[in-house]
Structures are given as structure tokens and as C-alpha cells.
Design a protein around this motif. Structure first.
Motif, PDB file in Angstrom:
ATOM      1  N   TYR A 188      38.284  24.535  31.822  1.00  0.00           N
ATOM      2  CA  TYR A 188      39.395  25.460  31.907  1.00  0.00           C
ATOM      3  C   TYR A 188      40.088  25.308  33.261  1.00  0.00           C
ATOM      4  O   TYR A 188      39.451  25.038  34.277  1.00  0.00           O
ATOM      5  CB  TYR A 188      38.926  26.913  31.767  1.00  0.00           C
ATOM      6  N   GLN A 195      42.525  27.522  35.863  1.00  0.00           N
ATOM      7  CA  GLN A 195      42.990  28.871  36.147  1.00  0.00           C
ATOM      8  C   GLN A 195      43.917  28.858  37.349  1.00  0.00           C
ATOM      9  O   GLN A 195      43.486  28.609  38.474  1.00  0.00           O
ATOM     10  CB  GLN A 195      41.821  29.836  36.388  1.00  0.00           C
ATOM     11  N   GLY A 241      46.508  34.289  39.577  1.00  0.00           N
ATOM     12  CA  GLY A 241      47.085  35.419  38.866  1.00  0.00           C
ATOM     13  C   GLY A 241      47.149  35.266  37.362  1.00  0.00           C
ATOM     14  O   GLY A 241      47.759  36.096  36.682  1.00  0.00           O
ATOM     15  N   LYS A 242      46.519  34.230  36.839  1.00  0.00           N
ATOM     16  CA  LYS A 242      46.549  33.989  35.405  1.00  0.00           C
ATOM     17  C   LYS A 242      45.143  33.868  34.832  1.00  0.00           C
ATOM     18  O   LYS A 242      44.169  33.699  35.568  1.00  0.00           O
ATOM     19  CB  LYS A 242      47.335  32.720  35.088  1.00  0.00           C
ATOM     20  N   GLY A 243      45.048  33.948  33.525  1.00  0.00           N
ATOM     21  CA  GLY A 243      43.765  33.746  32.869  1.00  0.00           C
ATOM     22  C   GLY A 243      43.453  32.273  32.735  1.00  0.00           C
ATOM     23  O   GLY A 243      44.330  31.416  32.879  1.00  0.00           O
ATOM     24  N   PRO A 244      42.205  31.939  32.481  1.00  0.00           N
ATOM     25  CA  PRO A 244      41.824  30.531  32.283  1.00  0.00           C
ATOM     26  C   PRO A 244      42.563  29.917  31.097  1.00  0.00           C
ATOM     27  O   PRO A 244      42.745  30.563  30.069  1.00  0.00           O
ATOM     28  CB  PRO A 244      40.320  30.621  32.020  1.00  0.00           C
ATOM     29  N   PHE A 278      37.208  25.378  36.039  1.00  0.00           N
ATOM     30  CA  PHE A 278      35.881  25.820  35.641  1.00  0.00           C
ATOM     31  C   PHE A 278      35.376  24.956  34.490  1.00  0.00           C
ATOM     32  O   PHE A 278      36.116  24.675  33.547  1.00  0.00           O
ATOM     33  CB  PHE A 278      35.907  27.268  35.141  1.00  0.00           C
ATOM     34  N   ASN A 294      28.594  26.107  25.948  1.00  0.00           N
ATOM     35  CA  ASN A 294      28.392  26.999  24.818  1.00  0.00           C
ATOM     36  C   ASN A 294      27.376  26.399  23.849  1.00  0.00           C
ATOM     37  O   ASN A 294      27.344  25.201  23.637  1.00  0.00           O
ATOM     38  CB  ASN A 294      29.715  27.196  24.078  1.00  0.00           C
ATOM     39  N   LYS A 346      28.418  32.449  23.126  1.00  0.00           N
ATOM     40  CA  LYS A 346      28.509  32.926  24.496  1.00  0.00           C
ATOM     41  C   LYS A 346      28.920  31.775  25.398  1.00  0.00           C
ATOM     42  O   LYS A 346      28.248  30.749  25.454  1.00  0.00           O
ATOM     43  CB  LYS A 346      27.163  33.488  24.948  1.00  0.00           C
ATOM     44  N   LEU A 347      30.024  31.958  26.082  1.00  0.00           N
ATOM     45  CA  LEU A 347      30.530  30.935  26.978  1.00  0.00           C
ATOM     46  C   LEU A 347      30.058  31.235  28.392  1.00  0.00           C
ATOM     47  O   LEU A 347      30.313  32.311  28.919  1.00  0.00           O
ATOM     48  CB  LEU A 347      32.056  30.930  26.905  1.00  0.00           C
ATOM     49  N   PHE A 391      30.270  30.229  32.267  1.00  0.00           N
ATOM     50  CA  PHE A 391      31.155  29.541  33.195  1.00  0.00           C
ATOM     51  C   PHE A 391      30.411  29.088  34.435  1.00  0.00           C
ATOM     52  O   PHE A 391      29.497  29.756  34.924  1.00  0.00           O
ATOM     53  CB  PHE A 391      32.293  30.473  33.637  1.00  0.00           C
ATOM     54  N   GLY A 392      30.821  27.951  34.977  1.00  0.00           N
ATOM     55  CA  GLY A 392      30.352  27.477  36.259  1.00  0.00           C
ATOM     56  C   GLY A 392      31.119  28.142  37.385  1.00  0.00           C
ATOM     57  O   GLY A 392      32.023  28.949  37.165  1.00  0.00           O
ATOM     58  N   GLN A 393      30.753  27.776  38.627  1.00  0.00           N
ATOM     59  CA  GLN A 393      31.293  28.445  39.795  1.00  0.00           C
ATOM     60  C   GLN A 393      32.789  28.208  39.969  1.00  0.00           C
ATOM     61  O   GLN A 393      33.503  29.092  40.392  1.00  0.00           O
ATOM     62  CB  GLN A 393      30.551  27.975  41.044  1.00  0.00           C
TER      63      GLN A 393
END
Lengths: 115, 112
Positions: free
Chosen positions: B36, B38, B41-44, B89, B93, B99-100, B102-104
Motif C-alpha cells: 500500500y 499512503q 493526509g490520505k488513506g492507504p 506499507f 493476509n 485480517k490484514l 501491516f508492517g511498520q
């Protein structure tokens, strides 16, 4: 042509004052997720709805609740916000829980500030 | 607990160069991986995905490589542009459960 819409974009609440964040979707997806993302961190799953079936993550505090009155809308309720709850809250949808062919679609989030 | 992590928190590249963003995962049962992007100010935003039965997948200017032997995932961006500046990111899954994880995240900065 936004498909996952979160309102408001910015929310300020007082310590201990209940707050509700909203999410709506035009994709008619069965699954809706709420993630919490703190500054410079990865999104963390709080819970998700598969249709009307609510699935809470084991480490999600009781302070966080969710409602899904219909397919299109999902709400995140924080009953007594603490300073540590300040974060970006992301809503996401997918058509099924099998994400292989239905990756998550995210909204642009609501940034919550707790004063 | 099992998690997906990234080797480098920041990456700075010159415009036009290729970028490589790395990710290490620890859940050997994960069958599906996603990158993903990102922006501030936005979503992934979904970039590209790969199933565990593949070792390479190409998209437009992006390639994902999966090495299951060492549990390593990478994202290659060709001819990096200023618009590629964002946090990237990786996420994993399992087929069951949805369930996803996410990494750091790695922050990519592109210098003009």
C-alpha cells in the motif's frame, strides 16, 4: 467518485467526552473495518463487521465500540476518549473476507485530537 | 507475536532512479501479500499484490518480489517520480479470517 467516505476529516473532542466517527461506502461491500493509525505507525485493526457479524480484535480496548446499522454505514464510538486515543482512524471495506481477490479500499480517515 | 516489519524507515532517491523498499515477515502461514501507498493526509492506496505461489509480479512501473525462503518481500519502483513520495506499507493476509497485518512503513522521498 469517492467510494469510502469518512466524516468528519478532522475531529476535536475533550478528554472523556464521547465521540462518534462515521464511515459510509458506495461499493456495497459486505465487510467494513476500522483501523487506528498513530503518528508514524502502521494501521492497527480494531474490529470489523462481516455483514452484521461483529468481530472484535482481542487487544481492542472496551472504550471502543462500533455500530453498523446497514450495509452502507459504519460508526466508531469512543466512549471516554483519552489522550492516547488521538490518532487517525481509517475505515476500509472489502467485498469478502477472502482478501485475495478483494483487497481493502480505504477512506481518507478522520484525524482525532483529544484536548 | 508475529508481525510484518520493514528494514528501513526512510528512503531518499533521486528522481528517475529506481527505488527498492524491503519488508520482512515472520508469519510463514501467510499466503497473500499487499503493498500500500499512503500519501500525507490520505488513506492507504492499493499498489500491487502477490500470492504465495508466485515469486514475482509486475505492474505499471512497480514490481513485487517474494522470497519465501527468507520471508522477504520487496517493492521496486522504476523511474521514481516526485508523485511517488509517500509512506509504503507491506501487509500480509491469511486466506482465512481476512485480517490484514501491516508492517511498520517506509517513507520514500524523491529528490528532483
Amino acid at each position: 467518485d469517492a467510494m469510502v467516505i469518512q466524516n468528519p476529516r478532522y475531529q476535536v473532542t475533550q478528554f472523556g467526552k464521547p465521540v462518534t466517527l462515521s464511515c459510509s461506502q458506495t461499493l456495497n461491500h459486505n465487510v467494513m473495518y476500522w483501523y487506528q493509525q498513530k503518528s508514524s505507525q502502521a494501521p492497527k485493526l480494531l474490529f470489523h463487521y462481516y455483514d452484521k457479524d461483529f468481530n472484535n480484535e482481542a487487544d481492542t480496548p472496551d472504550n471502543f465500540q462500533s455500530r453498523r446499522p446497514n450495509t452502507s454505514f459504519c460508526f466508531l464510538d469512543i466512549r471516554s476518549p483519552g489522550l492516547g486515543d488521538a490518532a487517525m482512524y481509517l475505515c476500509a471495506t472489502s467485498s469478502t473476507r477472502e482478501l485475495l481477490n478483494s483487497p481493502l479500499h480505504f477512506g481518507n480517515g478522520t484525524r482525532l485530537t483529544v484536548t | 507475536g508475529e508481525s510484518v516489519g520493514l528494514h528501513l524507515p526512510t528512503l531518499s532517491v533521486q528522481e528517475g532512479d529506481n527505488s527498492i523498499i524491503n519488508c520482512a515477515y515472520s508469519n510463514s502461514a501467510s499466503d497473500y501479500f499487499i503493498w500500500y501507498k499512503q500519501e500525507s493526509g490520505k488513506g492507504p492506496q492499493f499498489i500491487i499484490d502477490i500470492r504465495s505461489n508466485m515469486d514475482k509480479r509486475q505492474g505499471q512501473r512497480v514490481t513485487v518480489l517474494l522470497n519465501k525462503t527468507v520471508k522477504h518481500l520487496s517493492l521496486q519502483i522504476a523511474a521514481t517520480q516526485p508523485g511517488d513520495s509517500a509512506v509504503y506499507f507491506c501487509a500480509e493476509n491469511k486466506y482465512q479470517g481476512g485480517k490484514l497485518i501491516f508492517g511498520q512503513g517506509t517513507e520514500l522521498s524523491v529528490k528532483p
